[in-house]
Scaffold this motif. Sequence first.
Motif, short mmCIF file in Angstrom:
data_model
loop_
_atom_site.label_atom_id
_atom_site.label_comp_id
_atom_site.label_asym_id
_atom_site.label_seq_id
_atom_site.Cartn_x
_atom_site.Cartn_y
_atom_site.Cartn_z
N LEU A 25 0.85 -1.19 0.00
CA LEU A 25 0.00 0.00 0.00
C LEU A 25 0.88 1.23 0.00
O LEU A 25 1.77 1.37 0.84
CB LEU A 25 -0.90 0.02 1.23
CG LEU A 25 -1.74 1.29 1.41
CD1 LEU A 25 -2.85 1.36 0.37
CD2 LEU A 25 -2.32 1.37 2.82
N TYR A 26 0.62 2.15 -0.94
CA TYR A 26 1.38 3.40 -1.02
C TYR A 26 0.62 4.54 -0.38
O TYR A 26 -0.57 4.76 -0.66
CB TYR A 26 1.68 3.74 -2.49
CG TYR A 26 2.27 5.12 -2.65
CD1 TYR A 26 3.55 5.41 -2.20
CD2 TYR A 26 1.53 6.15 -3.25
CE1 TYR A 26 4.09 6.68 -2.33
CE2 TYR A 26 2.07 7.43 -3.39
CZ TYR A 26 3.35 7.68 -2.92
OH TYR A 26 3.87 8.94 -3.04
N ILE A 53 -2.58 2.05 -4.78
CA ILE A 53 -2.36 3.48 -4.60
C ILE A 53 -3.72 4.16 -4.51
O ILE A 53 -4.70 3.67 -5.07
CB ILE A 53 -1.51 4.09 -5.73
CG1 ILE A 53 -2.22 3.95 -7.08
CG2 ILE A 53 -0.14 3.43 -5.78
CD1 ILE A 53 -1.45 4.62 -8.24
N PHE A 54 -3.78 5.28 -3.80
CA PHE A 54 -5.06 5.98 -3.66
C PHE A 54 -4.82 7.44 -3.30
O PHE A 54 -3.76 7.80 -2.80
CB PHE A 54 -5.94 5.30 -2.60
CG PHE A 54 -5.47 5.52 -1.19
CD1 PHE A 54 -6.13 6.43 -0.35
CD2 PHE A 54 -4.39 4.82 -0.67
CE1 PHE A 54 -5.70 6.64 0.95
CE2 PHE A 54 -3.95 5.02 0.63
CZ PHE A 54 -4.61 5.93 1.44
N ASP A 55 -5.82 8.26 -3.59
CA ASP A 55 -5.82 9.66 -3.17
C ASP A 55 -6.49 9.74 -1.80
O ASP A 55 -7.63 9.29 -1.65
CB ASP A 55 -6.59 10.54 -4.16
CG ASP A 55 -5.87 10.71 -5.49
OD1 ASP A 55 -4.66 10.43 -5.54
OD2 ASP A 55 -6.53 11.10 -6.47
N GLN A 56 -5.80 10.30 -0.83
CA GLN A 56 -6.38 10.43 0.50
C GLN A 56 -7.66 11.27 0.43
O GLN A 56 -7.83 12.10 -0.46
CB GLN A 56 -5.37 11.05 1.46
CG GLN A 56 -4.15 10.17 1.70
CD GLN A 56 -2.97 10.91 2.29
OE1 GLN A 56 -3.13 11.95 2.92
NE2 GLN A 56 -1.77 10.39 2.08
N ILE A 94 3.53 -1.45 3.82
CA ILE A 94 3.15 -0.07 3.55
C ILE A 94 4.37 0.74 3.18
O ILE A 94 5.46 0.52 3.69
CB ILE A 94 2.41 0.58 4.73
CG1 ILE A 94 3.22 0.43 6.03
CG2 ILE A 94 1.03 -0.04 4.90
CD1 ILE A 94 2.59 1.13 7.23
N LEU A 95 4.18 1.68 2.26
CA LEU A 95 5.24 2.56 1.79
C LEU A 95 4.75 4.00 1.93
O LEU A 95 3.79 4.39 1.27
CB LEU A 95 5.59 2.24 0.33
CG LEU A 95 6.86 2.85 -0.27
CD1 LEU A 95 7.19 2.14 -1.59
CD2 LEU A 95 6.77 4.34 -0.53
N GLY A 100 3.44 10.99 4.10
CA GLY A 100 2.95 9.61 4.15
C GLY A 100 3.75 8.74 5.10
O GLY A 100 3.26 7.72 5.60
N GLY A 101 5.01 9.14 5.37
CA GLY A 101 5.80 8.43 6.36
C GLY A 101 5.20 8.56 7.75
O GLY A 101 5.20 7.61 8.55
#
Length: 307
Positions: A25-26, A53-56, A94-95, A100-101
């Motif tokens: 998951l990115y 991948i997804f847009d928050q 997860i990446l 995002g970190g």
Amino acid sequence: MAFITIMNKNVYYEIHGAEYSNTLLYLHGGPGASCLDFTNQAKALGKKMRTIIFDQLGVLRSDAISKDEDYSMEYQIEMLEEMRKSLGIEKWSILGHSYGGMLAVLYAWRYPTSIHKMILECPSLWFENSAKSVAEYVTGYIDSLQNEAAGKLCEKIKVTDYQGRPEIALDLIALLNYVTDPKLRNYLHGISYEEYQKSMDTNGITREMWSKGNGHVMKLLEMPMQNDSSEKRATMLDNFLPKIQKETRPILLINGRYDPACSRYQIEYMLNNVQDITQVTFENSGHFPRIEEAELYTDTVLGFLEV
């Protein structure tokens, strides 16, 4: 366009390599950016593993956030866990890139049994420290402007103890508004800003979609409503380094040699305090190794995940 409904919200997402069970998951950065500039990597990684991948929420193609909505990092974390359950995934890696970190670390803290491995790409795990590092990074450019207000703001960021106040984010935004060189502004090194833009397919992306990003940032800067427990709710202005110190699962730390967001202090803290961490430095990259050194990035990620 593909959407998944999570907590009654429509979230844009893509799955590449759906035939594989091993899942990554990115989590994009910004906050207020999108997964758009990870699409090429998702396709490359998707040749060997399932990559999501997804847009928050509140970003680009996903639903907007209403002004009176109680939106926070905790809300984002709950959405991630609901996404995992909705997609029928037992455990994923997860990446997290940049902001995002922070999400990756907080998610691992809340739901440790949902995660296999963690990758942090140029993470910003302490916003105030990252902001000071960025101010140092642009100092030469700001000095060349011979603009007194810009110079004072740059120095203010470097010397002020903001103690987690939203003012630090507003000051950094104001400082970066003085930086008109798009390559410097986006912390690029190995490629031009034009090459960065060409790495993304923006067909169908409207100005209205892009404008959501600012609202996303401002919402996350609001002090979140406290829940009934006495525990303080996390915000993007917190220092997440102490949380990652307690991680025991394998972590891959990816750094661009010329990235200012993940400061030397943060890198050394992680290397000295995290039990199982591997660092890979991309020598010709700034903040976006996945674009600046794309093939090496793909091989590095797949090698770590043992695909």
